[in-house]
Design a protein around this motif. Structure first.
Motif, PDB file in Angstrom:
ATOM      1  N   GLN A   1       0.837  -1.197   0.000  1.00 50.20           N
ATOM      2  CA  GLN A   1       0.000   0.000   0.000  1.00 50.20           C
ATOM      3  C   GLN A   1       0.874   1.251   0.000  1.00 50.20           C
ATOM      4  OE1 GLN A   1      -3.142  -0.171  -0.550  1.00 50.20           O
ATOM      5  NE2 GLN A   1      -3.680   1.966  -0.339  1.00 50.20           N
ATOM      6  N   ALA A   2       1.976   1.210   0.729  1.00 51.35           N
ATOM      7  CA  ALA A   2       2.886   2.356   0.795  1.00 51.35           C
ATOM      8  C   ALA A   2       3.587   2.599  -0.537  1.00 51.35           C
ATOM      9  CB  ALA A   2       3.926   2.140   1.898  1.00 51.35           C
ATOM     10  N   THR A   3       3.898   1.541  -1.250  1.00 51.04           N
ATOM     11  CA  THR A   3       4.695   1.688  -2.469  1.00 51.04           C
ATOM     12  C   THR A   3       3.888   1.639  -3.762  1.00 51.04           C
ATOM     13  OG1 THR A   3       5.187  -0.692  -2.516  1.00 51.04           O
ATOM     14  CG2 THR A   3       6.758   0.738  -1.362  1.00 51.04           C
ATOM     15  N   ALA A   4       2.738   0.975  -3.755  1.00 49.30           N
ATOM     16  CA  ALA A   4       1.954   0.853  -4.984  1.00 49.30           C
ATOM     17  C   ALA A   4       0.548   1.439  -4.866  1.00 49.30           C
ATOM     18  CB  ALA A   4       1.842  -0.622  -5.388  1.00 49.30           C
ATOM     19  N   GLY A   5       0.130   1.764  -3.647  1.00 55.82           N
ATOM     20  CA  GLY A   5      -1.218   2.295  -3.467  1.00 55.82           C
ATOM     21  C   GLY A   5      -2.268   1.227  -3.704  1.00 55.82           C
ATOM     22  N   SER A   6      -3.407   1.652  -4.156  1.00 53.49           N
ATOM     23  CA  SER A   6      -4.530   0.723  -4.336  1.00 53.49           C
ATOM     24  C   SER A   6      -4.601   0.133  -5.740  1.00 53.49           C
ATOM     25  CB  SER A   6      -5.842   1.430  -4.001  1.00 53.49           C
ATOM     26  OG  SER A   6      -5.869   1.741  -2.633  1.00 53.49           O
ATOM     27  N   LYS A   7      -3.488   0.118  -6.431  1.00 51.82           N
ATOM     28  CA  LYS A   7      -3.425  -0.561  -7.724  1.00 51.82           C
ATOM     29  C   LYS A   7      -3.000  -1.984  -7.423  1.00 51.82           C
ATOM     30  CE  LYS A   7      -1.852   3.688  -9.750  1.00 51.82           C
ATOM     31  NZ  LYS A   7      -0.734   4.448  -9.276  1.00 51.82           N
ATOM     32  N   PHE A   8      -3.829  -2.914  -7.738  1.00 52.12           N
ATOM     33  CA  PHE A   8      -3.573  -4.295  -7.346  1.00 52.12           C
ATOM     34  C   PHE A   8      -3.071  -5.140  -8.509  1.00 52.12           C
ATOM     35  CE2 PHE A   8      -6.967  -2.753  -4.509  1.00 52.12           C
ATOM     36  CZ  PHE A   8      -6.279  -2.816  -3.313  1.00 52.12           C
ATOM     37  N   PRO A   9      -1.973  -4.744  -9.115  1.00 55.32           N
ATOM     38  CA  PRO A   9      -1.446  -5.604 -10.187  1.00 55.32           C
ATOM     39  C   PRO A   9      -0.825  -6.841  -9.553  1.00 55.32           C
ATOM     40  CG  PRO A   9       0.106  -3.865  -9.722  1.00 55.32           C
ATOM     41  CD  PRO A   9      -1.103  -3.634  -8.840  1.00 55.32           C
ATOM     42  N   PHE A  10      -1.217  -7.965 -10.024  1.00 56.65           N
ATOM     43  CA  PHE A  10      -0.641  -9.179  -9.474  1.00 56.65           C
ATOM     44  C   PHE A  10      -0.167 -10.056 -10.607  1.00 56.65           C
ATOM     45  CE2 PHE A  10      -0.697 -13.530  -7.979  1.00 56.65           C
ATOM     46  CZ  PHE A  10       0.139 -13.408  -6.890  1.00 56.65           C
ATOM     47  N   GLU A  11       1.070 -10.402 -10.526  1.00 55.39           N
ATOM     48  CA  GLU A  11       1.642 -11.297 -11.516  1.00 55.39           C
ATOM     49  C   GLU A  11       2.115 -12.539 -10.782  1.00 55.39           C
ATOM     50  OE1 GLU A  11       4.716  -9.105 -13.424  1.00 55.39           O
ATOM     51  OE2 GLU A  11       3.352  -7.547 -14.085  1.00 55.39           O
ATOM     52  N   GLY A  12       1.927 -13.645 -11.404  1.00 58.71           N
ATOM     53  CA  GLY A  12       2.375 -14.879 -10.783  1.00 58.71           C
ATOM     54  C   GLY A  12       1.216 -15.821 -10.552  1.00 58.71           C
ATOM     55  N   LYS A  13       1.566 -16.905  -9.943  1.00 58.42           N
ATOM     56  CA  LYS A  13       0.586 -17.959  -9.685  1.00 58.42           C
ATOM     57  C   LYS A  13      -0.326 -17.534  -8.538  1.00 58.42           C
ATOM     58  CE  LYS A  13       1.899 -21.709  -7.593  1.00 58.42           C
ATOM     59  NZ  LYS A  13       2.584 -22.930  -7.234  1.00 58.42           N
ATOM     60  N   LEU A  14      -1.618 -17.646  -8.739  1.00 54.30           N
ATOM     61  CA  LEU A  14      -2.557 -17.295  -7.678  1.00 54.30           C
ATOM     62  C   LEU A  14      -2.877 -18.553  -6.890  1.00 54.30           C
ATOM     63  CD1 LEU A  14      -4.008 -15.007  -6.360  1.00 54.30           C
ATOM     64  CD2 LEU A  14      -5.964 -15.451  -7.817  1.00 54.30           C
ATOM     65  N   ASP A  15      -2.024 -18.817  -5.901  1.00 59.58           N
ATOM     66  CA  ASP A  15      -2.235 -19.951  -5.019  1.00 59.58           C
ATOM     67  C   ASP A  15      -2.766 -19.421  -3.685  1.00 59.58           C
ATOM     68  OD1 ASP A  15      -0.016 -18.727  -3.907  1.00 59.58           O
ATOM     69  OD2 ASP A  15       1.361 -20.344  -4.409  1.00 59.58           O
ATOM     70  N   VAL A  16      -2.928 -20.287  -2.731  1.00 60.60           N
ATOM     71  CA  VAL A  16      -3.503 -19.882  -1.445  1.00 60.60           C
ATOM     72  C   VAL A  16      -2.642 -18.817  -0.765  1.00 60.60           C
ATOM     73  CG1 VAL A  16      -4.107 -20.687   0.875  1.00 60.60           C
ATOM     74  CG2 VAL A  16      -4.712 -22.064  -1.112  1.00 60.60           C
ATOM     75  N   ARG A  17      -1.342 -19.001  -0.784  1.00 62.19           N
ATOM     76  CA  ARG A  17      -0.441 -18.035  -0.136  1.00 62.19           C
ATOM     77  C   ARG A  17      -0.601 -16.650  -0.752  1.00 62.19           C
ATOM     78  NH1 ARG A  17       5.382 -16.881  -1.223  1.00 62.19           N
ATOM     79  NH2 ARG A  17       6.192 -15.935   0.672  1.00 62.19           N
ATOM     80  N   ASN A  18      -0.573 -16.586  -2.067  1.00 58.43           N
ATOM     81  CA  ASN A  18      -0.709 -15.292  -2.737  1.00 58.43           C
ATOM     82  C   ASN A  18      -2.105 -14.709  -2.580  1.00 58.43           C
ATOM     83  OD1 ASN A  18       1.945 -14.988  -3.642  1.00 58.43           O
ATOM     84  ND2 ASN A  18       1.571 -16.336  -5.368  1.00 58.43           N
ATOM     85  N   ALA A  19      -3.106 -15.548  -2.486  1.00 58.21           N
ATOM     86  CA  ALA A  19      -4.466 -15.066  -2.252  1.00 58.21           C
ATOM     87  C   ALA A  19      -4.561 -14.369  -0.895  1.00 58.21           C
ATOM     88  CB  ALA A  19      -5.460 -16.219  -2.339  1.00 58.21           C
ATOM     89  N   PHE A  20      -3.932 -14.926   0.116  1.00 58.88           N
ATOM     90  CA  PHE A  20      -3.907 -14.281   1.435  1.00 58.88           C
ATOM     91  C   PHE A  20      -3.198 -12.933   1.367  1.00 58.88           C
ATOM     92  CE2 PHE A  20      -4.909 -18.463   3.304  1.00 58.88           C
ATOM     93  CZ  PHE A  20      -5.846 -18.067   4.252  1.00 58.88           C
ATOM     94  N   LYS A  21      -2.090 -12.876   0.631  1.00 59.29           N
ATOM     95  CA  LYS A  21      -1.334 -11.625   0.497  1.00 59.29           C
ATOM     96  C   LYS A  21      -2.176 -10.545  -0.189  1.00 59.29           C
ATOM     97  CE  LYS A  21       2.986 -12.191  -0.917  1.00 59.29           C
ATOM     98  NZ  LYS A  21       4.154 -12.763  -1.619  1.00 59.29           N
ATOM     99  N   ILE A  22      -2.811 -10.902  -1.289  1.00 59.01           N
ATOM    100  CA  ILE A  22      -3.646  -9.941  -2.011  1.00 59.01           C
ATOM    101  C   ILE A  22      -4.822  -9.491  -1.156  1.00 59.01           C
ATOM    102  CG2 ILE A  22      -5.211  -9.678  -3.994  1.00 59.01           C
ATOM    103  CD1 ILE A  22      -2.231  -9.505  -4.687  1.00 59.01           C
ATOM    104  N   ASN A  23      -5.438 -10.422  -0.434  1.00 62.92           N
ATOM    105  CA  ASN A  23      -6.557 -10.072   0.439  1.00 62.92           C
ATOM    106  C   ASN A  23      -6.122  -9.081   1.523  1.00 62.92           C
ATOM    107  OD1 ASN A  23      -9.271 -10.330   1.494  1.00 62.92           O
ATOM    108  ND2 ASN A  23      -8.338 -11.479   3.153  1.00 62.92           N
ATOM    109  N   ALA A  24      -4.965  -9.333   2.140  1.00 58.02           N
ATOM    110  CA  ALA A  24      -4.466  -8.433   3.183  1.00 58.02           C
ATOM    111  C   ALA A  24      -4.225  -7.037   2.617  1.00 58.02           C
ATOM    112  CB  ALA A  24      -3.182  -8.998   3.788  1.00 58.02           C
ATOM    113  N   TRP A  25      -3.673  -6.978   1.427  1.00 56.99           N
ATOM    114  CA  TRP A  25      -3.399  -5.691   0.782  1.00 56.99           C
ATOM    115  C   TRP A  25      -4.699  -4.975   0.426  1.00 56.99           C
ATOM    116  CZ3 TRP A  25      -0.809  -5.400  -4.703  1.00 56.99           C
ATOM    117  CH2 TRP A  25      -0.554  -4.068  -5.040  1.00 56.99           C
TER     118      TRP A  25
END
Length: 88
Positions: free
Chosen positions: A37-61
Motif C-alpha cells: 500500500q505504501a509503495t503501490a497504493g490501491s493498484k492491485f497488479p498481481f503477476e504470478g501464480k494465484l495460489d492460497v499463499r498469494n491469495a492471502f497476500k492480495i486479500n491483506a493488501w
C-alpha cells in the motif's frame, strides 16, 4: 530528496528484511500489505501464480485500499518497531 517518513520507512524495511528468525505469518501478511500500500497504493497488479499463499497476500493488501501511502508507511514503521523491540 526523501522525507523523514520515507527514510524511516526504508530503515524499517531494511531492519525487518535482515531478521534471522522468522516472523509469524499473520505479522508478515501485515508487513506485506503495508509495504504494498505504501509503495503501490490501491493498484492491485498481481503477476504470478494465484495460489492460497498469494491469495492471502492480495486479500491483506486489498483491505488497506482506502489507506494513504503515508499512513501505510507509518503503520509499517510502528509494526516494525514493535517486532524489533520484542526480539531484544
Amino acid at each position: 530528496m526523501d522525507s523523514d517518513l520515507d527514510l524511516a520507512f526504508k530503515e524499517a524495511f531494511k531492519a525487518i528484511s535482515k531478521l534471522k528468525e522468522p516472523v509469524a505469518a499473520d505479522i508478515m501478511l501485515k508487513f506485506y500489505a503495508y509495504y504494498k500500500q505504501a509503495t503501490a497504493g490501491s493498484k492491485f497488479p498481481f503477476e504470478g501464480k494465484l495460489d492460497v499463499r498469494n491469495a492471502f497476500k492480495i486479500n491483506a493488501w486489498m483491505q488497506l485500499k482506502d489507506m494513504s501511502s503515508d499512513q501505510a508507511k507509518k503503520e509499517y514503521i510502528k509494526l516494525a518497531t514493535t517486532v524489533l523491540k520484542n526480539r531484544k
